[in-house]
Write a protein that holds these residues in place. Sequence first.
Motif, PDB file in Angstrom:
ATOM      1  N   ALA A 172       0.832  -1.206   0.000  1.00 20.35           N
ATOM      2  CA  ALA A 172       0.000   0.000   0.000  1.00 20.35           C
ATOM      3  C   ALA A 172       0.865   1.254   0.000  1.00 20.35           C
ATOM      4  CB  ALA A 172      -0.929  -0.018   1.213  1.00 20.35           C
ATOM      5  N   ILE A 173       1.948   1.218   0.757  1.00 23.96           N
ATOM      6  CA  ILE A 173       2.867   2.370   0.774  1.00 23.96           C
ATOM      7  C   ILE A 173       3.487   2.556  -0.610  1.00 23.96           C
ATOM      8  CG2 ILE A 173       5.027   3.249   1.739  1.00 23.96           C
ATOM      9  CD1 ILE A 173       4.310   1.764   4.340  1.00 23.96           C
ATOM     10  N   ALA A 174       3.871   1.442  -1.245  1.00 23.76           N
ATOM     11  CA  ALA A 174       4.449   1.531  -2.590  1.00 23.76           C
ATOM     12  C   ALA A 174       3.458   2.123  -3.574  1.00 23.76           C
ATOM     13  CB  ALA A 174       4.897   0.141  -3.046  1.00 23.76           C
ATOM     14  N   VAL A 216       6.358   7.569 -10.087  1.00 21.01           N
ATOM     15  CA  VAL A 216       7.462   6.675 -10.416  1.00 21.01           C
ATOM     16  C   VAL A 216       6.893   5.314 -10.790  1.00 21.01           C
ATOM     17  CG1 VAL A 216       9.096   7.855  -8.904  1.00 21.01           C
ATOM     18  CG2 VAL A 216       7.749   5.959  -7.998  1.00 21.01           C
ATOM     19  N   SER A 217       7.718   4.458 -11.345  1.00 30.85           N
ATOM     20  CA  SER A 217       7.260   3.129 -11.725  1.00 30.85           C
ATOM     21  C   SER A 217       6.947   2.296 -10.487  1.00 30.85           C
ATOM     22  CB  SER A 217       8.328   2.422 -12.572  1.00 30.85           C
ATOM     23  OG  SER A 217       9.464   2.139 -11.783  1.00 30.85           O
ATOM     24  N   ARG A 218       6.151   1.250 -10.669  1.00 29.34           N
ATOM     25  CA  ARG A 218       5.836   0.367  -9.547  1.00 29.34           C
ATOM     26  C   ARG A 218       7.098  -0.292  -8.989  1.00 29.34           C
ATOM     27  NH1 ARG A 218       0.888  -0.212 -12.405  1.00 29.34           N
ATOM     28  NH2 ARG A 218      -0.903   0.031 -10.996  1.00 29.34           N
ATOM     29  N   LEU A 219       8.030  -0.629  -9.895  1.00 29.61           N
ATOM     30  CA  LEU A 219       9.263  -1.269  -9.454  1.00 29.61           C
ATOM     31  C   LEU A 219      10.054  -0.340  -8.543  1.00 29.61           C
ATOM     32  CD1 LEU A 219      11.036  -3.775  -9.673  1.00 29.61           C
ATOM     33  CD2 LEU A 219      12.097  -2.777 -11.710  1.00 29.61           C
ATOM     34  N   ARG A 220      10.188   0.930  -8.918  1.00 28.58           N
ATOM     35  CA  ARG A 220      10.903   1.881  -8.082  1.00 28.58           C
ATOM     36  C   ARG A 220      10.130   2.171  -6.793  1.00 28.58           C
ATOM     37  NH1 ARG A 220      14.113   6.842 -10.532  1.00 28.58           N
ATOM     38  NH2 ARG A 220      15.528   5.085 -10.766  1.00 28.58           N
ATOM     39  N   LEU A 229      11.533   2.137  -2.924  1.00 27.26           N
ATOM     40  CA  LEU A 229      11.463   3.305  -2.055  1.00 27.26           C
ATOM     41  C   LEU A 229      10.609   3.035  -0.827  1.00 27.26           C
ATOM     42  CD1 LEU A 229      11.043   6.132  -4.742  1.00 27.26           C
ATOM     43  CD2 LEU A 229      13.123   5.427  -3.561  1.00 27.26           C
ATOM     44  N   ALA A 230       9.558   2.226  -0.979  1.00 21.87           N
ATOM     45  CA  ALA A 230       8.694   1.910   0.164  1.00 21.87           C
ATOM     46  C   ALA A 230       9.456   1.165   1.250  1.00 21.87           C
ATOM     47  CB  ALA A 230       7.507   1.073  -0.308  1.00 21.87           C
ATOM     48  N   LEU A 290       4.604  -5.408  -9.372  1.00 20.53           N
ATOM     49  CA  LEU A 290       5.847  -4.751  -9.782  1.00 20.53           C
ATOM     50  C   LEU A 290       5.735  -4.078 -11.145  1.00 20.53           C
ATOM     51  CD1 LEU A 290       8.581  -7.321  -8.668  1.00 20.53           C
ATOM     52  CD2 LEU A 290       7.892  -5.210  -7.532  1.00 20.53           C
ATOM     53  N   GLY A 291       4.576  -4.207 -11.787  1.00 17.58           N
ATOM     54  CA  GLY A 291       4.381  -3.542 -13.075  1.00 17.58           C
ATOM     55  C   GLY A 291       4.670  -4.420 -14.260  1.00 17.58           C
ATOM     56  N   PHE A 292       4.670  -5.747 -14.067  1.00 22.20           N
ATOM     57  CA  PHE A 292       4.920  -6.660 -15.169  1.00 22.20           C
ATOM     58  C   PHE A 292       3.672  -7.492 -15.451  1.00 22.20           C
ATOM     59  CE2 PHE A 292       9.338  -5.786 -15.416  1.00 22.20           C
ATOM     60  CZ  PHE A 292       9.777  -5.596 -14.128  1.00 22.20           C
ATOM     61  N   ASP A 293       3.387  -7.710 -16.738  1.00 18.84           N
ATOM     62  CA  ASP A 293       2.302  -8.593 -17.131  1.00 18.84           C
ATOM     63  C   ASP A 293       2.754 -10.032 -16.973  1.00 18.84           C
ATOM     64  OD1 ASP A 293       1.003  -6.507 -19.776  1.00 18.84           O
ATOM     65  OD2 ASP A 293       0.325  -6.776 -17.714  1.00 18.84           O
ATOM     66  N   SER A 294       2.026 -10.799 -16.224  1.00 16.14           N
ATOM     67  CA  SER A 294       2.426 -12.172 -15.943  1.00 16.14           C
ATOM     68  C   SER A 294       2.569 -13.042 -17.194  1.00 16.14           C
ATOM     69  CB  SER A 294       1.427 -12.793 -14.973  1.00 16.14           C
ATOM     70  OG  SER A 294       1.777 -14.097 -14.670  1.00 16.14           O
ATOM     71  N   PRO A 295       1.598 -12.999 -18.161  1.00 19.14           N
ATOM     72  CA  PRO A 295       1.741 -13.901 -19.308  1.00 19.14           C
ATOM     73  C   PRO A 295       2.920 -13.564 -20.199  1.00 19.14           C
ATOM     74  CG  PRO A 295      -0.533 -13.131 -19.058  1.00 19.14           C
ATOM     75  CD  PRO A 295       0.316 -12.302 -18.172  1.00 19.14           C
ATOM     76  N   MET A 296       3.132 -12.304 -20.477  1.00 19.24           N
ATOM     77  CA  MET A 296       4.164 -11.905 -21.437  1.00 19.24           C
ATOM     78  C   MET A 296       5.444 -11.448 -20.765  1.00 19.24           C
ATOM     79  SD  MET A 296       2.718 -12.487 -24.285  1.00 19.24           S
ATOM     80  CE  MET A 296       3.902 -11.704 -25.364  1.00 19.24           C
ATOM     81  N   LEU A 297       5.345 -11.201 -19.424  1.00 19.35           N
ATOM     82  CA  LEU A 297       6.503 -10.710 -18.688  1.00 19.35           C
ATOM     83  C   LEU A 297       7.068  -9.444 -19.325  1.00 19.35           C
ATOM     84  CD1 LEU A 297       8.446 -13.965 -17.763  1.00 19.35           C
ATOM     85  CD2 LEU A 297       7.018 -12.572 -16.286  1.00 19.35           C
ATOM     86  N   THR A 298       6.175  -8.509 -19.611  1.00 20.48           N
ATOM     87  CA  THR A 298       6.603  -7.236 -20.159  1.00 20.48           C
ATOM     88  C   THR A 298       6.362  -6.153 -19.139  1.00 20.48           C
ATOM     89  OG1 THR A 298       4.436  -6.926 -21.169  1.00 20.48           O
ATOM     90  CG2 THR A 298       6.167  -7.864 -22.552  1.00 20.48           C
TER      91      THR A 298
END
Length: 439
Positions: free
Chosen positions: A9-11, A20-24, A28-29, A86-94
């Motif tokens: 939730a903090i992220a 910022v991106s979900r990964l970043r 940071l969280a 984390l901002g990645f699509d599970s099927p395509m891993l993009t």
Amino acid sequence: MQRGLSVSAIAEAIREHCSVSRLRAHRLARGKTLREVADELRQLAGPHGPRPDKLQLGHWETGDHSPRPAVIELLARHYDCSLMELGFDSPMLTAHTEPSARDVRAVRPVISHPDEPGATFEGRLDAARRLTDRTLATSSTSSAQLDVLEERVHWASQQYVYTPPEPMLGDLLELLDEVRSLAMDRQPASVQTRLSEQTALLATLIADSLMKLGLLAKARAWYGTARTAADDSGLIEIRARVRAQAAMLPFYYGPIEAAVALTREAHLLTRGRPTATAAFAAAAQARALAKLGDTRGAQDALRHATTTFERCDPGLEDHAFSFPERRLMLYQSGTYTALGLTSQARHVQDQALSQYPARTGIDPTLLRLETAIGLARDHSTAEACQLAGSAYLQVAPDHRTTIVEQRAREVITALPPAIRTTRAAKELNEILALPPGQK
């Protein structure tokens, strides 16, 4: 931020408010730096898994590059969340990347100055608090901004390995100017520590460049600046690294006692910690003690360097502040050469030379010149001078700096005085005396 919120939730709140991106946002969280996460990812992956560094992680966070599927799964394991979080699509891993910044203008309320005539005490008190809060908010540097700056310093440290010193100086000075402009403002202690660390690293590379170019007084001054910045950071690893690096100036140009003092200080700072810096400090101390003539001290320091190296993570091979095995062998070579142990020196020289990539700096040349010094001490005059002349001429012109010339002249100095006027020695002297354009 409310207490009791989950890390996810903090992220998500960081992602929405900071763009910022979900990964970043997940990094940071957790209050982690790029370097910390990269180190943790390598530990989690094990010896045969992916080996991401903080520069790659920064590119993934900004969407400049996409990680491989294996790395994406490693990231999900590290952050203990799903690929989608984390901002990645599970099927395509993009990767899905969000905008890195928004064009938002801050709305600044009109606040009367606390000393404005006619203001009540309570009004002045509130106004003073608001002005103080504004100062704290506007003078600090964001974590994302520091991450980007550290990524650029990391990139410059990689370029430094094979870039000639003269063109490199411009890039280093430009980066240092950016760090300095941030450090001039009031910053929180954690931010100031990171800025002082980057200042120390950049000042060290500038000093090293100046030393290679033979600008010794300026190099000495910049090494002093690097030590001041390192001490200001309070980071033991940085303080030790800068001192071990600074010892190269008196090692090559004297006084050798200063090199011993600097390496001993670096060694004391790192004692008990199996790090690459600790191995480097011990190896540098061994080389300096050997040149001073302290055989027992040099051998003890070299043994400590070797055992420490076996326990440490040497870091990336193509980075100015890493300490890969070939660098350890460079210092072993210098130690054995100074002690007159020619066969041991030749063995590590051959091993080290086999590990250098095609694109590199002057270290292979320094190793070949040490081989020539050993031959000179063994009275193989013609072979020593021919090897030194060949090694010197094979260096790219931009890398053929004062430090290479000075080391080549040590081959002649290593010859017995009676044979320094032989034909081979004269030819080497002539090569070293050629104008820059004809060398």
